[in-house]
Design a protein around this motif. Structure first.
Motif, mmCIF file in Angstrom:
data_model
loop_
_atom_site.group_PDB
_atom_site.id
_atom_site.type_symbol
_atom_site.label_atom_id
_atom_site.label_comp_id
_atom_site.label_asym_id
_atom_site.label_seq_id
_atom_site.Cartn_x
_atom_site.Cartn_y
_atom_site.Cartn_z
ATOM 1 N N PHE A 162 0.793 -1.032 -0.199
ATOM 2 C CA PHE A 162 0.309 -0.042 -0.157
ATOM 3 C C PHE A 162 1.044 1.267 -0.205
ATOM 4 O O PHE A 162 0.363 2.313 -0.615
ATOM 5 C CB PHE A 162 -0.987 -0.169 1.329
ATOM 6 C CG PHE A 162 -2.265 -0.798 0.887
ATOM 7 C CD1 PHE A 162 -3.200 -0.313 0.179
ATOM 8 C CD2 PHE A 162 -2.338 -2.084 0.962
ATOM 9 C CE1 PHE A 162 -4.335 -0.662 -0.219
ATOM 10 C CE2 PHE A 162 -3.325 -2.686 0.652
ATOM 11 C CZ PHE A 162 -4.583 -2.153 0.222
ATOM 12 N N SER A 163 1.999 1.215 0.465
ATOM 13 C CA SER A 163 3.037 2.400 0.423
ATOM 14 C C SER A 163 3.424 2.656 -0.991
ATOM 15 O O SER A 163 3.314 3.624 -1.554
ATOM 16 C CB SER A 163 3.996 2.431 1.428
ATOM 17 O OG SER A 163 4.601 1.129 1.358
ATOM 18 N N GLY A 175 0.486 3.750 -2.665
ATOM 19 C CA GLY A 175 0.272 5.210 -2.521
ATOM 20 C C GLY A 175 1.269 6.114 -3.320
ATOM 21 O O GLY A 175 0.697 7.154 -3.806
ATOM 22 N N GLU A 202 -0.139 -4.804 17.134
ATOM 23 C CA GLU A 202 -0.323 -6.362 16.768
ATOM 24 C C GLU A 202 -0.630 -7.045 18.209
ATOM 25 O O GLU A 202 -1.474 -7.789 18.396
ATOM 26 C CB GLU A 202 1.213 -6.799 16.226
ATOM 27 C CG GLU A 202 1.496 -8.149 16.101
ATOM 28 C CD GLU A 202 2.658 -8.441 15.646
ATOM 29 O OE1 GLU A 202 3.044 -9.681 15.708
ATOM 30 O OE2 GLU A 202 3.381 -7.615 15.150
ATOM 31 N N LEU A 258 -7.948 -9.634 12.063
ATOM 32 C CA LEU A 258 -6.982 -9.632 11.152
ATOM 33 C C LEU A 258 -7.450 -8.566 9.990
ATOM 34 O O LEU A 258 -6.511 -7.747 9.675
ATOM 35 C CB LEU A 258 -7.082 -10.876 10.590
ATOM 36 C CG LEU A 258 -5.964 -11.170 9.391
ATOM 37 C CD1 LEU A 258 -4.406 -10.964 10.358
ATOM 38 C CD2 LEU A 258 -5.868 -12.389 8.849
ATOM 39 N N GLU A 259 -8.710 -8.509 9.909
ATOM 40 C CA GLU A 259 -8.906 -7.395 8.839
ATOM 41 C C GLU A 259 -8.833 -6.032 9.143
ATOM 42 O O GLU A 259 -8.476 -4.989 8.669
ATOM 43 C CB GLU A 259 -10.593 -7.451 8.268
ATOM 44 C CG GLU A 259 -10.826 -8.861 7.876
ATOM 45 C CD GLU A 259 -11.626 -9.838 8.882
ATOM 46 O OE1 GLU A 259 -11.123 -9.881 9.929
ATOM 47 O OE2 GLU A 259 -12.306 -10.762 8.389
ATOM 48 N N TYR A 275 -6.779 -5.022 11.613
ATOM 49 C CA TYR A 275 -5.267 -4.778 11.640
ATOM 50 C C TYR A 275 -4.809 -4.369 10.353
ATOM 51 O O TYR A 275 -4.078 -3.255 9.969
ATOM 52 C CB TYR A 275 -4.509 -5.886 12.500
ATOM 53 C CG TYR A 275 -3.112 -6.017 12.270
ATOM 54 C CD1 TYR A 275 -2.583 -4.935 12.785
ATOM 55 C CD2 TYR A 275 -2.380 -7.044 11.608
ATOM 56 C CE1 TYR A 275 -0.999 -4.819 12.751
ATOM 57 C CE2 TYR A 275 -0.912 -6.826 11.117
ATOM 58 C CZ TYR A 275 -0.457 -5.917 12.053
ATOM 59 O OH TYR A 275 1.123 -5.836 12.052
ATOM 60 N N GLY A 276 -5.016 -5.426 9.391
ATOM 61 C CA GLY A 276 -4.585 -5.344 7.732
ATOM 62 C C GLY A 276 -4.978 -3.655 7.344
ATOM 63 O O GLY A 276 -4.332 -3.062 6.703
ATOM 64 N N GLY A 277 -6.146 -3.645 7.575
ATOM 65 C CA GLY A 277 -6.898 -2.375 7.024
ATOM 66 C C GLY A 277 -6.275 -1.160 7.635
ATOM 67 O O GLY A 277 -5.959 -0.318 7.149
ATOM 68 N N VAL A 309 -3.218 -0.793 8.994
ATOM 69 C CA VAL A 309 -1.823 -0.824 8.246
ATOM 70 C C VAL A 309 -1.833 -0.281 6.911
ATOM 71 O O VAL A 309 -1.449 0.754 6.591
ATOM 72 C CB VAL A 309 -1.180 -2.162 8.323
ATOM 73 C CG1 VAL A 309 0.206 -1.932 7.617
ATOM 74 C CG2 VAL A 309 -1.047 -2.537 9.704
ATOM 75 N N ALA A 310 -3.017 -0.843 6.178
ATOM 76 C CA ALA A 310 -2.871 -0.463 4.737
ATOM 77 C C ALA A 310 -3.480 1.021 4.535
ATOM 78 O O ALA A 310 -2.714 1.779 3.992
ATOM 79 C CB ALA A 310 -4.063 -1.470 3.986
ATOM 80 N N LEU A 311 -4.329 1.353 5.435
ATOM 81 C CA LEU A 311 -4.512 2.861 5.359
ATOM 82 C C LEU A 311 -3.532 3.545 5.769
ATOM 83 O O LEU A 311 -3.238 4.815 4.822
ATOM 84 C CB LEU A 311 -5.743 3.034 6.458
ATOM 85 C CG LEU A 311 -7.153 3.184 5.742
ATOM 86 C CD1 LEU A 311 -8.494 3.594 6.709
ATOM 87 C CD2 LEU A 311 -7.170 4.241 4.406
ATOM 88 N N PHE A 340 -0.489 3.274 5.606
ATOM 89 C CA PHE A 340 0.929 3.364 4.682
ATOM 90 C C PHE A 340 0.246 3.873 3.239
ATOM 91 O O PHE A 340 1.263 4.407 2.734
ATOM 92 C CB PHE A 340 1.250 1.814 4.177
ATOM 93 C CG PHE A 340 2.282 1.496 5.470
ATOM 94 C CD1 PHE A 340 3.766 1.901 5.247
ATOM 95 C CD2 PHE A 340 1.884 1.071 6.683
ATOM 96 C CE1 PHE A 340 4.769 1.669 6.103
ATOM 97 C CE2 PHE A 340 2.783 0.746 7.444
ATOM 98 C CZ PHE A 340 4.242 1.196 7.415
ATOM 99 N N SER A 341 -0.909 3.706 2.828
ATOM 100 C CA SER A 341 -1.288 4.476 1.623
ATOM 101 C C SER A 341 -1.489 5.787 1.970
ATOM 102 O O SER A 341 -0.919 6.660 1.024
ATOM 103 C CB SER A 341 -2.649 3.846 0.939
ATOM 104 O OG SER A 341 -3.689 3.859 2.319
ATOM 105 N N ALA A 342 -1.940 6.004 3.005
ATOM 106 C CA ALA A 342 -1.789 7.786 3.270
ATOM 107 C C ALA A 342 -0.494 8.170 3.389
ATOM 108 O O ALA A 342 -0.113 9.011 2.682
ATOM 109 C CB ALA A 342 -2.667 8.053 4.399
ATOM 110 N N GLY A 381 1.929 6.794 1.755
ATOM 111 C CA GLY A 381 2.574 6.853 0.294
ATOM 112 C C GLY A 381 2.104 7.948 -0.422
ATOM 113 O O GLY A 381 3.035 8.613 -1.256
ATOM 114 N N ILE A 382 0.846 8.172 -0.413
ATOM 115 C CA ILE A 382 0.418 9.318 -1.150
ATOM 116 C C ILE A 382 1.028 10.756 -0.962
ATOM 117 O O ILE A 382 1.585 11.415 -1.589
ATOM 118 C CB ILE A 382 -1.126 9.534 -0.792
ATOM 119 C CG1 ILE A 382 -1.772 8.313 -1.574
ATOM 120 C CG2 ILE A 382 -1.553 10.789 -1.560
ATOM 121 C CD1 ILE A 382 -3.475 8.484 -1.559
#
Lengths: 156, 156
Positions: free
Chosen positions: A44-45, A48, B23, B33-34, B36-38, B40-42, B44-46, B48-49
């Motif tokens: 995801f990074s 991103g 964790e 799990l969802e 947690y993953g969510g 993390v994903a959020l 890192f995508s933020a 990353g952007i």
DNA sequence: CGCAAAATCATCCATTCGGGTGACGCGCGA
DNA sequence: TCGCGCGTCACCCGAATGGATGATTTTGCG
């Protein structure tokens, strides 16, 4: 602002889907949580970053260096004489001579009022010509009209 | 630049720590799990952007060395490679990078609202930038501003 | 750190634009 | 002679633009 929301929304959707997918594949393994998180984070990074780059393309770093320019080079085979509009395209678009007048004045950055004064007509007349121009050029704003006219070779 | 790298490094460390922390707290819960993953994903995508935007923003890093320019005529700007705005004139006029963004979008025939959407800022912001541009270019209308900017070699 | 420049956002108000519609006269060609 | 394209002008209305300020946040730099 709405766009950002939409982007995040879409991102969320993709995210959920991806999660579901990855989840099923990793659920079997015991100590996969770190791996899982790491992978998700990485993906995801990367996503991103890619998204950020995508959104703000053409952001090339401007490395400019002034070089003494002594002679202007007539780059293209641009004629030194007066500009002659592309008659073919003019006919294709059905642009009349008068409309071309308005178009040129418009490209010079004049307001409707100024164009009216310059061409000795009323402001309303300029507006109708302009409206027809926008229609023929499929433009909604005068800047857009100018831009397209330039692209079509109607004006210098 | 080194500072930024350090900051990023520290940020990475903090994130790792945060991950570990989260964790442990969630490991007890069953169906985390969802979530947690969510998260993390959020995050890192933020990140990353933001990072992508940040990185592609290194415009204007190298500035000009002033060289006496005698004659400089921008004739028929043939697209011989990417266009680079005349940095000298930019400085003379005191036009900032952001203002140049607005100027380019303006030349493309976009409305303030469209520019705002494209650059992810509010319409008001676009208007202020535009107003300053008009001031610096001594223009009263956007078409005029575009025209003068072209004449000054600020935009293709 | 602290300053200055830049960027962001806002509000109010006047002007300009753009869209839609209708109308009139003129010249030209069927 | 009639129709049609073109140029001309008018009115209304909503949207966009420009002007003038003020404020806050971010950022670059000494």
């Amino acid at each position: 602002m709405k766009k950002t929301v939409l982007v995040y929304g879409a991102l969320g959707g993709v995210l959920i889907a991806a999660l579901k997918f990855v989840e099923y594949r990793f659920l079997i393994l015991e100590r996969s949580l770190e791996i899982y998180g790491g992978i998700v984070a990485l993906i995801f990074s990367a996503l991103g970053i890619w998204l950020g780059l995508k959104l703000t393309r053409t952001r090339q770093t401007v490395v400019v260096r002034e070089v003494p320019v002594l002679v202007e080079v007539q780059v293209g085979a641009r004629e030194a004489g007066p500009f002659t509009p592309n008659a073919t395209r003019l006919q294709q678009l059905g642009i009349t001579p008068r409309e071309l007048d308005i178009l040129e004045a418009m490209a010079a950055g004049l307001s409707n009022r100024e164009i009216a004064a310059q061409l000795f007509v009323s402001e309303n007349t300029v507006k109708t010509h302009a409206a027809r121009l926008f229609d023929k050029l499929s433009a909604r704003r005068r800047t857009q009209a100018v831009q397209r006219a330039k692209a079509a070779g109607l004006i210098p």
